[in-house]
Design a protein around this motif. Structure first.
Motif, mmCIF file in Angstrom:
data_model
loop_
_atom_site.group_PDB
_atom_site.id
_atom_site.type_symbol
_atom_site.label_atom_id
_atom_site.label_comp_id
_atom_site.label_asym_id
_atom_site.label_seq_id
_atom_site.Cartn_x
_atom_site.Cartn_y
_atom_site.Cartn_z
ATOM 1 N N ALA A 88 16.025 -4.800 -3.539
ATOM 2 C CA ALA A 88 15.941 -4.186 -2.336
ATOM 3 C C ALA A 88 17.301 -3.163 -2.134
ATOM 4 C CB ALA A 88 16.112 -5.023 -1.053
ATOM 5 N N ASP A 89 18.385 -3.843 -2.634
ATOM 6 C CA ASP A 89 19.731 -3.225 -2.553
ATOM 7 C C ASP A 89 20.091 -2.226 -3.776
ATOM 8 O OD1 ASP A 89 20.057 -4.538 -0.046
ATOM 9 O OD2 ASP A 89 21.001 -6.215 -1.175
ATOM 10 N N GLN A 90 19.481 -2.041 -4.814
ATOM 11 C CA GLN A 90 19.415 -1.144 -5.819
ATOM 12 C C GLN A 90 19.119 0.133 -5.839
ATOM 13 O OE1 GLN A 90 20.457 -2.813 -9.141
ATOM 14 N NE2 GLN A 90 19.975 -4.872 -8.629
ATOM 15 N N PRO A 91 20.177 1.075 -5.501
ATOM 16 C CA PRO A 91 19.668 2.358 -5.004
ATOM 17 C C PRO A 91 18.924 3.007 -6.109
ATOM 18 C CG PRO A 91 22.103 2.243 -5.187
ATOM 19 C CD PRO A 91 21.564 0.993 -5.377
ATOM 20 N N ASN A 92 19.068 2.473 -7.388
ATOM 21 C CA ASN A 92 18.320 3.375 -8.647
ATOM 22 C C ASN A 92 16.989 2.540 -8.604
ATOM 23 O OD1 ASN A 92 19.628 0.855 -9.146
ATOM 24 N ND2 ASN A 92 19.408 1.492 -11.619
ATOM 25 N N LEU A 93 16.619 1.853 -7.942
ATOM 26 C CA LEU A 93 15.429 1.025 -8.117
ATOM 27 C C LEU A 93 14.459 1.220 -7.154
ATOM 28 C CD1 LEU A 93 16.491 -2.160 -10.402
ATOM 29 C CD2 LEU A 93 15.438 0.008 -11.064
ATOM 30 N N ARG A 94 14.780 2.424 -6.186
ATOM 31 C CA ARG A 94 13.708 2.658 -4.900
ATOM 32 C C ARG A 94 12.241 2.622 -5.513
ATOM 33 N NH1 ARG A 94 15.772 0.448 -1.618
ATOM 34 N NH2 ARG A 94 13.969 1.279 -0.307
ATOM 35 N N GLY A 95 11.973 3.101 -6.846
ATOM 36 C CA GLY A 95 10.569 3.225 -6.947
ATOM 37 C C GLY A 95 10.113 1.793 -7.310
ATOM 38 N N LEU A 96 10.849 1.172 -8.121
ATOM 39 C CA LEU A 96 10.183 -0.189 -8.307
ATOM 40 C C LEU A 96 10.082 -1.025 -7.119
ATOM 41 C CD1 LEU A 96 9.251 -2.362 -10.646
ATOM 42 C CD2 LEU A 96 11.860 -3.022 -10.610
ATOM 43 N N ALA A 100 6.626 -2.777 -5.693
ATOM 44 C CA ALA A 100 6.451 -4.149 -5.363
ATOM 45 C C ALA A 100 6.171 -4.325 -4.010
ATOM 46 C CB ALA A 100 7.726 -5.008 -5.751
ATOM 47 N N THR A 101 6.731 -3.574 -3.016
ATOM 48 C CA THR A 101 6.610 -3.891 -1.601
ATOM 49 C C THR A 101 5.379 -3.390 -0.988
ATOM 50 O OG1 THR A 101 8.019 -2.378 -0.892
ATOM 51 C CG2 THR A 101 8.731 -4.561 -1.328
ATOM 52 N N LYS A 102 4.738 -2.296 -1.571
ATOM 53 C CA LYS A 102 3.624 -1.545 -0.969
ATOM 54 C C LYS A 102 2.122 -1.978 -1.563
ATOM 55 C CE LYS A 102 5.918 2.046 1.642
ATOM 56 N NZ LYS A 102 7.211 2.191 1.021
ATOM 57 N N ALA A 103 2.166 -2.654 -2.772
ATOM 58 C CA ALA A 103 0.881 -2.909 -3.293
ATOM 59 C C ALA A 103 0.151 -3.989 -2.786
ATOM 60 C CB ALA A 103 1.209 -3.475 -4.838
ATOM 61 N N ALA A 104 -1.004 -3.979 -2.568
ATOM 62 C CA ALA A 104 -1.851 -5.293 -2.012
ATOM 63 C C ALA A 104 -1.614 -5.331 -0.567
ATOM 64 C CB ALA A 104 -1.605 -6.450 -2.800
ATOM 65 N N ASN A 105 -1.289 -6.530 -0.160
ATOM 66 C CA ASN A 105 -0.932 -7.119 1.256
ATOM 67 C C ASN A 105 -0.097 -8.235 1.151
ATOM 68 O OD1 ASN A 105 -2.482 -9.364 1.233
ATOM 69 N ND2 ASN A 105 -4.442 -8.239 1.427
ATOM 70 N N ALA A 106 0.651 -8.378 2.091
ATOM 71 C CA ALA A 106 1.706 -9.214 2.449
ATOM 72 C C ALA A 106 1.414 -10.728 1.761
ATOM 73 C CB ALA A 106 2.171 -9.452 3.724
ATOM 74 N N ALA A 107 0.099 -11.272 1.969
ATOM 75 C CA ALA A 107 -0.089 -12.500 1.386
ATOM 76 C C ALA A 107 -0.204 -12.368 0.003
ATOM 77 C CB ALA A 107 -1.442 -13.118 2.398
ATOM 78 N N VAL A 108 -0.856 -11.395 -0.444
ATOM 79 C CA VAL A 108 -1.040 -11.520 -1.913
ATOM 80 C C VAL A 108 0.031 -10.981 -2.520
ATOM 81 C CG1 VAL A 108 -2.198 -9.733 -3.751
ATOM 82 C CG2 VAL A 108 -3.604 -10.618 -1.875
#
Ligand code: FAD
Lengths: 290, 157
Positions: A88-96, A100-108
């Protein structure tokens, strides 16, 4: 045919123990991580394995290590949720992070792992695959007799024919002061698979022009891949979302969209310029290496 | 196979094949029927429970992998049915509940969110709800009710 009532679950004490049981089992024993893909095998009409070896309890596969130079070693059993927190705090890894945080849903996302997401050959819409492809990630394979590192691209070719006793242990992401973004198009936000994904990583020179570009496309074809023609088009020019979208449109014919129940092949290809524009817009505001 | 689970704070021993979905064991063996099984593929959210305080799709959780973890189901939110949890009460007050099929899952998903993030934004609440399909109604009252219990001082609850 193995029924759910017959399938065995082995809880190994270490990765070595898991590798041994997998090797001894031949093809009858398979790894199990978050189980979110494997538990749907029956719904997909697939055979169950006789024995599942659960990797997700192994602490040695659950860490994200950030080296002093910023490179990452991501354990295969790190979940999407933990990966999102770790970068979350790595400015060069916004894509990753967005993958990771938009795939699937929160429980998955609390269960599904990085290793599981990269390992399923029959899953074209995996978000982490293009996100990691454009970061030049490598995959560390563990076998009873030692470990080997291969490029993620190579792993995507190898993954359906891994010898029993081979496990994806870690993903290595090299350091780089990049600007990155991940644009995905699900038809509804409620956990649908994305119909197309564009992940971009740009190395932007001090004069504002693109020194190196990596663009990866997921979900459009059966296996995610880089888009070398568009990468070449971006290099040497200023970061420009509109120009990139125009170039993407001209170069879209290099993709053959796969048919699927959620979208026809032509549609997946036709949304690529828009996703390229969105990705470039997202990263044009980033600091990167300027 | 005999599997020992911790469900709502109690040790429960169940007899089930290890790949049986946890949702099925909760309902058929332990009669905790608040957990609903609808889509069976992790998309609808109705089977959401807590595993070590994180939201989990219990239809995709092999019961053998839940051993050793704390399982919490909807039945634990209002033990003894005497008093509702603040989140449940807020849903009731807002008249947000319709048929009830998706609701146990929604409450468990939001309970996980609030435990991790006691002051979520509306966006956080909507993101947490994105894996919960409600076919009766919109989500507006649910979102408002969830937000009403988050920051008691500001929201006057
Ligand atoms: C409702 C829902 C929505 C989803 N939406 C998305 C989405 O938008 N984007 C997306 O990317 N994904 C999505 N997924 C897919 C999900 O990400 C995959 O199910 C998940 O990534 C698989 O990971 P897992 O750890 O659960 O794997 P498992 O189910 O445990 O394993 C999957 C396969 O990989 C093999 N395997 C697992 N780990 C390893 C390892 N370390 N080494 C070798 N082989 C291994 C297993 O043998 C098995 O064959 C969704 C899933 C669900 C249920």
């Amino acid at each position: 045919m193995v029924a759910v009532a017959e399938a065995e679950l082995y809880l190994p004490s270490s990765l070595q123990d898991a590798l041994r049981v997998l090797a001894d089992g031949g093809g009858a024993a398979v790894p199990l991580a978050g189980a979110t893909w494997a538990m749907r095998a029956v719904l997909r009409g697939e055979e169950l394995a006789a024995r599942y070896v659960a990797l997700s309890g192994l602490d040695e596969l659950r860490t994200v290590e950030v080296a002093a130079d910023g490179s990452l070693a991501i354990g295969a059993c790190v979940t999407h949720a933990r990966l999102g927190e770790a970068v979350a705090d790595q400015p060069n890894l916004r894509g990753l992070h967005d993958a990771a945080t938009k795939a699937a849903n929160a429980a998955v996302r609390e269960a599904a792992t990085v290793g599981g997401n990269l390992s399923v050959a029959a899953f074209p819409a995996a978000d982490l695959v293009p996100a990691l492809l454009c970061l030049d990630a490598e995959v560390e394979l563990a076998r009873p007799d030692g470990n080997e590192r291969v490029s993620l691209e190579r792993f995507l070719q190898l993954r359906s024919e891994l010898a029993p006793g081979t496990v994806l242990a870690r993903v290595h992401v090299p350091a780089g002061r990049l600007r990155t973004a991940h644009a995905r198009l699900p038809l509804r936000v409620a956990g649908d698979y994305p119909v197309a994904i564009v992940s971009v990583a740009l190395d932007v020179a001090a004069d504002g022009t693109v020194a190196r570009a990596a663009v990866a496309v997921g979900s459009v074809e059966a296996v995610a891949r880089r888009w070398p023609e568009l990468e070449a088009e971006l290099v040497g020019k200023p970061v420009g979302a509109e120009a990139a979208a125009v170039a993407a449109k001209a170069l879209s014919a290099t993709f053959h969209g796969r048919e699927g129940i959620e979208a026809p092949g032509w549609y997946r290809v036709s949304v690529l310029p828009t996703l390229v524009r969105r990705a470039l817009t997202a990263l044009s505001g980033q600091e990167g290496n300027q | 196979m005999t599997i020992e689970l911790t469900v709502n704070g109690e040790t429960r021993t169940v007899t089930a094949a290890p790949l049986t979905p946890l949702a099925e064991v909760l309902r058929e063996e332990l009669y905790l029927t608040g957990t609903k099984q609808a889509c069976g593929e992790g998309f609808c959210g109705s089977c959401t429970v807590l595993l070590d305080d994180a939201a989990a799709p219990s239809c995709l959780t092999p019961v053998g992998m839940a051993a050793g973890k704390a399982v919490r189901t909807i039945e634990s939110l209002a033990p003894g049915m005497s008093e509702l949890s603040p989140l449940q009460q807020a849903m009731k007050d807002a008249d947000a509940v319709q048929c009830g099929m998706c609701f146990p899952g929604i409450l468990m998903g939001l309970t996980a969110l609030l435990a991790r993030q006691p002051e979520p934004t509306e966006d956080d609440v909507r993101t947490a709800l994105s894996g919960h399909l409600c076919r009766c109604t919109g989500y507006a009252r649910i979102v408002d009710a969830a937000l009403s219990v988050c920051v008691p001082a500001e929201r006057g609850v």
